[in-house]
Design a protein around this motif. Structure first.
Motif, PDB file in Angstrom:
ATOM      1  N   GLU A   1      71.739 117.987  69.242  1.00 29.66           N
ATOM      2  CA  GLU A   1      72.700 116.878  69.265  1.00 29.66           C
ATOM      3  C   GLU A   1      73.650 117.013  70.445  1.00 29.66           C
ATOM      4  O   GLU A   1      73.929 116.059  71.160  1.00 29.66           O
TER       5      GLU A   1
ATOM      6  N   ASN B   1      71.933 116.257  73.690  1.00 33.24           N
ATOM      7  CA  ASN B   1      71.747 114.813  73.887  1.00 33.24           C
ATOM      8  C   ASN B   1      73.034 114.135  74.326  1.00 33.24           C
ATOM      9  O   ASN B   1      73.012 113.230  75.168  1.00 33.24           O
ATOM     10  N   THR B   2      74.163 114.556  73.747  1.00 30.02           N
ATOM     11  CA  THR B   2      75.440 113.967  74.158  1.00 30.02           C
ATOM     12  C   THR B   2      75.728 114.270  75.618  1.00 30.02           C
ATOM     13  O   THR B   2      76.127 113.383  76.381  1.00 30.02           O
TER      14      THR B   2
ATOM     15  N   SER C   1      74.222 105.516  66.967  1.00 28.85           N
ATOM     16  CA  SER C   1      75.307 106.499  66.863  1.00 28.85           C
ATOM     17  C   SER C   1      76.510 105.913  66.130  1.00 28.85           C
ATOM     18  O   SER C   1      77.137 106.587  65.303  1.00 28.85           O
TER      19      SER C   1
END
Lengths: 151, 123, 340
Positions: A61, A64-65, B73
């Motif tokens: 995660e 990916n950010t 998101s």
């Protein structure tokens, strides 16, 4: 002039104009959108994989950010030097739909309206294209949350 | 071989989502703002229905990089926020999950707008 | 004999003459088919200024100043400057006019401004109210783009029906003189709306206005399209001029080889402008360079110049209104003494 007559004349004219509009070759633009869009995603995947190789402690995660941040930054830079709009000319949605297109739509009005001043130009107009994206995104995220709360 | 297959999936899914956008542009003459809005909403709805996570498992960046991933998101953030903080999380979750992206977009736009000037288009 | 002919046409019996002209265009236009005709081609679109708006003003300033010089006059001889442009509150023309310190009439006819100002100027001169009138207009691609469309750096695709706003300006000086091409008639157009809503298809929105004005002109003056060496519309573009030819044929007037359109003439096919040029500067620059030059050379003896304008704003488009069009026509007749 009679309003109804006016209306039917306009309808006829619109139909006629529609038939006159030159048929463009849609297929090449679809291929370009596919290729450029795909390529941007592959670059993103590459960045994220490399990040996880370099920093083994990094979770997927987090990687990916970071990947999105890098893509946004690079797209913003390419917008600044006037390259991104040239990619857009042939790629179309291929460079609009990826997150880089979001970055482009924030940076381009900011650059464009700088002449009207930092506050009322740059800062105000920054969201003139991308504003609706954030507003609609927040509304739908809120609605999603409320629906989950109720059910 | 495995890595090649992953990248092929990323390429195809990412490219396909963009191609859908291009079809919309051609068929409906939508402007780019509308395309972005629509895709964010589609991403959020798919996430809410639980359909977007499998796509990310399958295509990785191919589903994260397109703006639908931004919508995902936002929705995911709101749902997570709800679980952690209740109603307050519904308010805070969406932006929390996307804060890094939005802030980066704003900061880089601000910096590059100060540095660069607009140029006339060639084509 | 009265000066009004038929319904919408004025005849200028004293025949105001074109005694000075000047055209200036941007870099892209300077690569087009008329590069040898323009008086001045910008090396970069900023023209050494800090913003595109300032560049547009500077272009207009140069066009007006040099056309006065070409007419062999001094700025103090000018009785009136008539002009307009595309920007909100026509800032380019009125801001330029303050440097000249002469009476000024600001007009807005969208891309039809050149013909409109020629008609107004010719009326003042023909009526002997004023001696020397300057008619000027100009546009800049980058200022029009940001006002009507999107930021320049946005990576969007232009639709295939769109036109490219011309960076350019043109200025004409009118006077009652012994020499110079004459403005003999003007047909003032009606606002015509056939319900086109697509702001990226201006040619289709303006073609009915051009048809309305051209038909009125032929009826009022009892002429036919064959009586003119050249019928020139403003900026209908390729699609718009095809539509106009269809509309005219439908009404019994056949526009043949003597018909052309400034928009479709402005660029080469490989310049990727789709339907061609648009904007006030488009027909103003071509009129003040190519057309007057060809009149000098005697290639054309009389020209019907009908500039078209789309009277839309971003507000009206966003509210879903259709686009009204307007078209004004002026007839220019060759002075056989010129070029001999």
């Amino acid at each position: 002039m009679n309003k109804e007559k006016h209306f039917s004349r306009n309808e006829q004219y619109n139909v006629y104009v529609e038939s006159k509009i030159p048929k463009t070759k849609d297929f090449p633009t679809l291929i370009w959108a596919f290729l450029v869009g795909g390529l941007i995603c592959v670059i993103g995947q590459g960045i994220s994989d490399i990040l996880m190789l370099i920093v083994p402690t990094m979770g997927i995660e987090e990687a990916n950010t970071w990947m999105l941040i890098i893509l946004i930054f690079v797209a913003s830079f390419l917008t600044g030097i006037g390259v991104y709009d040239r990619i857009g000319v042939f790629a179309g949605a291929g460079s609009i739909v990826p997150i880089t297109g979001f970055s482009n739509s924030i940076t381009s009005p900011a650059i464009e309206f700088k002449k009207e001043g930092i506050i009322f130009g740059l800062c105000v107009k920054m969201f003139s294209v991308a504003g609706p994206v954030i507003v609609s995104g927040l509304v739908i995220s809120f609605v999603t949350g409320i629906i989950y709360l109720l059910f | 071989m495995d890595i090649f297959l992953t990248y092929l999936k990323v390429f195809c899914v990412g490219g396909f989502i963009c191609m859908l956008g291009q079809i919309l542009i051609i068929k409906t003459k939508m402007t780019s703002s509308r395309i972005l809005v629509l895709f964010v909403c589609i991403g959020a709805v798919l996430e809410a229905l639980g359909l977007y996570e499998p796509l990310i498992d399958f295509a990785k960046a191919g589903a994260i990089v397109p703006i639908t991933g931004f919508g995902r998101s936002l929705a995911k953030g709101a749902i997570q926020g709800l679980k952690e903080m209740g109603l307050l999380g519904v308010f805070a979750g969406g932006l929390t999950a996307t804060a890094a992206g939005i802030t980066c977009a704003v900061i880089s736009a601000f910096i590059f707008a100060l540095i660069f000037n607009s140029k006339t288009k060639k084509y | 004999m009265g000066k009004k002919m038929g319904d919408q046409t004025i005849a200028f019996l004293n025949k105001p003459r074109i005694v000075g002209n000047y055209s200036i265009v941007g870099k892209k236009e300077g690569c087009g088919p008329f590069k040898d005709y323009f008086h001045y081609i910008l090396k970069d679109d900023l023209f050494g200024e800090s913003s595109f708006e300032h560049a547009e003003r500077k272009m207009l300033e140069q066009a007006i100043g040099c056309s006065i010089k070409n007419a062999g006059m001094n700025i103090n001889d000018v009785d009136l400057i008539v002009g307009g442009d595309l920007l909100n509150q026509i800032i380019s023309t009125s801001f330029t006019a303050r440097y000249f310190d002469r009476p000024f009439l600001g007009i807005y006819g969208a891309c039809s401004t050149m013909a409109e100002s020629l008609a107004i100027g010719a009326t003042f001169v023909d009526g002997k109210y004023l001696n020397n009138v300057v008619c000027a207009t100009g546009t800049h691609f980058s200022t029009a783009e940001r006002q009507y469309r999107f930021p320049l750096e946005l990576g969007n695709q232009r639709p295939p029906t769109s036109q490219w706003t011309v960076t350019g300006a043109g200025s004409t000086v009118l006077r009652l003189a012994d020499e110079g091409h004459m403005i003999t008639k003007a047909t003032l157009g009606k606002v015509t709306d056939y319900g086109i809503k697509d702001a990226n298809n201006m040619g289709a929105a303006m073609a009915p206005a051009a048809m309305s004005t051209l038909i009125s002109h032929f009826k009022d003056t009892k002429t036919s399209p064959d009586d003119y060496d050249l019928i020139l519309t403003g900026d209908l573009g390729k699609l718009g001029s095809e539509i106009l030819m269809d509309l005219m044929e439908h009404n019994g007037y056949k526009l043949g080889k003597n018909y052309n359109d400034c928009g479709q003439m402005m660029y080469n096919n490989n310049q990727k402008t789709f339907q061609g040029g648009s904007g006030c500067g488009c027909s103003a620059a071509i009129f003040n360079s190519f057309i007057l030059k060809k009149l000098d050379e005697g290639v054309y003896k009389n020209v019907l110049y009908a500039a078209t304008g789309a009277l839309l704003s971003t507000l009206s488009t966003q509210q879903g209104d259709s686009i009204p069009g307007i078209c004004h026509a002026v007839v220019i007749e060759r002075d056989s003494k010129v070029g001999e």
